[in-house]
Design a protein around this motif. Structure first.
Motif, PDB file in Angstrom:
ATOM      1  N   TYR A 172       0.728   5.507   1.059  1.00  0.00           N
ATOM      2  CA  TYR A 172      -0.070   6.513   1.776  1.00  0.00           C
ATOM      3  C   TYR A 172       0.455   7.893   1.419  1.00  0.00           C
ATOM      4  CZ  TYR A 172      -1.680   2.406   4.511  1.00  0.00           C
ATOM      5  OH  TYR A 172      -2.259   1.186   4.925  1.00  0.00           O
TER       6      TYR A 172
ATOM      7  N   LEU B 218       6.582   6.320  10.081  1.00  0.00           N
ATOM      8  CA  LEU B 218       5.339   5.604  10.776  1.00  0.00           C
ATOM      9  C   LEU B 218       5.895   4.289  11.350  1.00  0.00           C
ATOM     10  CD1 LEU B 218       2.718   6.451   7.756  1.00  0.00           C
ATOM     11  CD2 LEU B 218       3.023   7.517   9.988  1.00  0.00           C
TER      12      LEU B 218
ATOM     13  N   TYR C  46       4.622   7.346   2.064  1.00  0.00           N
ATOM     14  CA  TYR C  46       5.006   6.013   2.460  1.00  0.00           C
ATOM     15  C   TYR C  46       4.483   4.695   1.969  1.00  0.00           C
ATOM     16  CZ  TYR C  46       6.283   9.082   6.551  1.00  0.00           C
ATOM     17  OH  TYR C  46       6.677   9.899   7.502  1.00  0.00           O
TER      18      TYR C  46
ATOM     19  N   GLN D 236       0.887  11.659   3.283  1.00  0.00           N
ATOM     20  CA  GLN D 236       0.843  12.338   4.713  1.00  0.00           C
ATOM     21  C   GLN D 236       1.045  13.784   4.484  1.00  0.00           C
ATOM     22  OE1 GLN D 236       3.203  11.407   8.132  1.00  0.00           O
ATOM     23  NE2 GLN D 236       1.568  11.832   9.484  1.00  0.00           N
TER      24      GLN D 236
ATOM     25  N   ALA E   4       0.826  -1.211   0.019  1.00  0.00           N
ATOM     26  CA  ALA E   4      -0.088  -0.019  -0.121  1.00  0.00           C
ATOM     27  C   ALA E   4       1.048   1.370  -0.092  1.00  0.00           C
ATOM     28  CB  ALA E   4      -1.096   0.006   1.146  1.00  0.00           C
TER      29      ALA E   4
ATOM     30  N   PRO F  99      -2.039   9.978   7.933  1.00  0.00           N
ATOM     31  CA  PRO F  99      -1.761   9.495   6.580  1.00  0.00           C
ATOM     32  C   PRO F  99      -3.159   9.323   6.064  1.00  0.00           C
ATOM     33  CG  PRO F  99      -0.307   8.469   8.285  1.00  0.00           C
ATOM     34  CD  PRO F  99      -1.365   9.362   9.187  1.00  0.00           C
TER      35      PRO F  99
ATOM     36  N   PHE G 204       6.467  -0.163   7.536  1.00  0.00           N
ATOM     37  CA  PHE G 204       6.591   0.933   6.466  1.00  0.00           C
ATOM     38  C   PHE G 204       7.988   1.276   5.840  1.00  0.00           C
ATOM     39  CE2 PHE G 204       2.218   2.681   7.394  1.00  0.00           C
ATOM     40  CZ  PHE G 204       1.971   2.359   8.518  1.00  0.00           C
TER      41      PHE G 204
ATOM     42  N   LEU H 142      -4.702   6.521   2.822  1.00  0.00           N
ATOM     43  CA  LEU H 142      -4.553   5.626   2.020  1.00  0.00           C
ATOM     44  C   LEU H 142      -4.996   6.051   0.412  1.00  0.00           C
ATOM     45  CD1 LEU H 142      -4.000   2.475   1.560  1.00  0.00           C
ATOM     46  CD2 LEU H 142      -6.435   2.084   1.847  1.00  0.00           C
TER      47      LEU H 142
ATOM     48  N   TRP I 171      -8.141   7.067   9.432  1.00  0.00           N
ATOM     49  CA  TRP I 171      -7.321   7.333  10.248  1.00  0.00           C
ATOM     50  C   TRP I 171      -7.859   8.410  11.220  1.00  0.00           C
ATOM     51  CZ3 TRP I 171      -1.646   5.810  10.276  1.00  0.00           C
ATOM     52  CH2 TRP I 171      -1.393   4.821   9.217  1.00  0.00           C
TER      53      TRP I 171
ATOM     54  N   TYR J  68      -3.955   0.507  -2.780  1.00  0.00           N
ATOM     55  CA  TYR J  68      -3.812  -0.650  -2.086  1.00  0.00           C
ATOM     56  C   TYR J  68      -3.476  -1.934  -2.891  1.00  0.00           C
ATOM     57  CZ  TYR J  68      -8.434  -1.272  -3.851  1.00  0.00           C
ATOM     58  OH  TYR J  68      -9.409  -1.062  -4.813  1.00  0.00           O
TER      59      TYR J  68
ATOM     60  N   GLN K  50       3.861   0.423   2.375  1.00  0.00           N
ATOM     61  CA  GLN K  50       3.678  -0.226   3.849  1.00  0.00           C
ATOM     62  C   GLN K  50       3.554  -1.603   3.062  1.00  0.00           C
ATOM     63  OE1 GLN K  50      -0.251  -0.675   4.834  1.00  0.00           O
ATOM     64  NE2 GLN K  50       0.305  -2.467   5.833  1.00  0.00           N
TER      65      GLN K  50
ATOM     66  N   TYR L 142      -4.940  -5.894   7.247  1.00  0.00           N
ATOM     67  CA  TYR L 142      -3.230  -5.423   6.974  1.00  0.00           C
ATOM     68  C   TYR L 142      -2.976  -4.091   6.235  1.00  0.00           C
ATOM     69  CZ  TYR L 142      -2.645 -10.492   7.784  1.00  0.00           C
ATOM     70  OH  TYR L 142      -2.677 -11.903   8.218  1.00  0.00           O
ATOM     71  N   LEU L 143      -4.398  -3.459   6.018  1.00  0.00           N
ATOM     72  CA  LEU L 143      -4.230  -2.002   5.417  1.00  0.00           C
ATOM     73  C   LEU L 143      -4.852  -1.316   6.470  1.00  0.00           C
ATOM     74  CD1 LEU L 143      -5.352  -2.834   1.885  1.00  0.00           C
ATOM     75  CD2 LEU L 143      -2.774  -2.120   2.734  1.00  0.00           C
ATOM     76  N   PHE L 144      -4.614   0.039   6.396  1.00  0.00           N
ATOM     77  CA  PHE L 144      -5.268   0.948   7.197  1.00  0.00           C
ATOM     78  C   PHE L 144      -6.099   2.095   6.342  1.00  0.00           C
ATOM     79  CE2 PHE L 144      -2.313  -0.246   9.998  1.00  0.00           C
ATOM     80  CZ  PHE L 144      -0.824  -0.307   9.473  1.00  0.00           C
TER      81      PHE L 144
ATOM     82  N   TRP M   5       3.883   0.935  12.897  1.00  0.00           N
ATOM     83  CA  TRP M   5       2.925   0.164  13.438  1.00  0.00           C
ATOM     84  C   TRP M   5       3.076  -0.375  14.555  1.00  0.00           C
ATOM     85  CZ3 TRP M   5       2.661  -5.179  14.487  1.00  0.00           C
ATOM     86  CH2 TRP M   5       1.261  -5.851  14.789  1.00  0.00           C
TER      87      TRP M   5
ATOM     88  N   ALA N 227       1.740  -5.102   3.412  1.00  0.00           N
ATOM     89  CA  ALA N 227       0.290  -5.614   3.982  1.00  0.00           C
ATOM     90  C   ALA N 227       0.521  -7.244   3.774  1.00  0.00           C
ATOM     91  CB  ALA N 227      -0.610  -5.083   3.174  1.00  0.00           C
ATOM     92  N   ASN N 228       1.572  -7.793   3.774  1.00  0.00           N
ATOM     93  CA  ASN N 228       1.757  -9.272   3.692  1.00  0.00           C
ATOM     94  C   ASN N 228       1.630 -10.102   5.055  1.00  0.00           C
ATOM     95  OD1 ASN N 228       2.785 -11.732   1.961  1.00  0.00           O
ATOM     96  ND2 ASN N 228       4.043 -11.538   3.664  1.00  0.00           N
TER      97      ASN N 228
ATOM     98  N   GLN O  78      -7.420   3.813  -4.411  1.00  0.00           N
ATOM     99  CA  GLN O  78      -8.522   4.188  -3.258  1.00  0.00           C
ATOM    100  C   GLN O  78      -9.530   4.828  -3.668  1.00  0.00           C
ATOM    101  OE1 GLN O  78      -9.267   2.504  -0.832  1.00  0.00           O
ATOM    102  NE2 GLN O  78     -10.059   3.682   0.968  1.00  0.00           N
TER     103      GLN O  78
ATOM    104  N   LEU P   9       3.536  -5.279  10.580  1.00  0.00           N
ATOM    105  CA  LEU P   9       3.554  -4.691   9.429  1.00  0.00           C
ATOM    106  C   LEU P   9       4.628  -3.531   9.584  1.00  0.00           C
ATOM    107  CD1 LEU P   9      -0.683  -4.101   9.697  1.00  0.00           C
ATOM    108  CD2 LEU P   9       1.054  -5.717   8.378  1.00  0.00           C
TER     109      LEU P   9
END
Lengths: 107, 118
Positions: A36, B45, A87, A38, A34, A44, A98, A46, B108, A49, A89, B103-105, B47, A91-92, A55, A96
């Motif tokens: 993001y 960032l 950023y 900011q 993913a 942040p 970044f 999204l 926020w 994805y 990230q 697994y995603l955001f 997590w 997602a696996n 998105q 998690l």
């Protein structure tokens, strides 16, 4: 843990330019990535994805590609509001993680 | 519309405890996993933790494991983070975020600042 390496850490560009940011995973993550955006002092947001999915509500000038370990975020024509930090990230799997971020600055 | 509002951030001394809250509205809270993500001043960032929609599973970053506890009260549409044995390196803005597929955001909150200093 999967390490995410983003490059460059900063890039200078002008309004209307095309910018590409890369992200490399320390091991294969298929398309589980993913992106993001900011803005200063804000949370942040999204953008992308599953490596290339846009998105809802995100302008079409943003696009993502890649799979496995190498990914890119492309902004096709920079707008004034795009000069912020991005950023990636993975997602696996947990934890998690970044990338370190890429700041897009005005040239 | 989805809203997440964090509260509870403060200035605390090293070794002390603090509890953050994240109040959710605009969606069916009990159907979603939730995360905490933090950002140290001027840094990237990180997590912190995730909790499943029903609280049945929780995962933590190694940096907080054993000191932080994530929880939720679906009857109050609220998630919590109990932070014990706080360290200077825990100083950060703490964001709560809704999980998309765990697994995603996808949404926020505005963040809550925790400062650990003597």
């Amino acid at each position: 843990d999967i390490q995410m390496t983003q490059s460059p850490s900063s890039v200078s560009a002008s309004v209307g330019d095309r910018v590409t940011i890369t992200c490399r995973a320390s091991q294969g993550i298929s398309s589980w990535l993913a992106w993001y955006q900011q803005k200063p002092g804000k949370a942040p947001k999204l953008l992308i994805y599953a490596a290339s999915g846009l998105q809802s509500g995100v302008p079409s000038r943003f696009s993502g590609s890649g799979s496995g370990t190498d990914f890119t975020l492309t902004i096709s024509s920079l707008q004034p509001e795009d000069f912020v930090t991005y950023y990636c990230q993975q997602a696996n799997s947990f934890p998690l993680t970044f990338g370190g971020g890429t700041k897009v600055e005005i040239k | 519309q989805v809203q997440l509002v964090e509260s509870g951030g403060d200035v605390v001394q090293p070794g002390r405890s603090l509890r953050l809250s994240c109040a959710a509205s605009g969606f069916t809270f009990s159907s979603y996993g939730m995360h905490w993500v933090r950002q140290a001043p001027g840094k990237g960032l990180e997590w912190v933790a995730v909790i499943w929609y029903d609280g049945s599973k929780k995962y933590y970053a190694e940096s907080v494991k054993g000191r932080f506890t994530i929880s939720r009260d679906n009857s109050k549409n609220t998630m919590y983070m109990q932070m014990n044995s706080l360290r200077a390196e825990d100083t950060a803005v703490y964001y709560c975020a809704r999980a998309s597929g765990y697994y995603l955001f996808d949404f926020w909150g505005q963040g809550s600042l925790v400062t650990v200093s003597s």
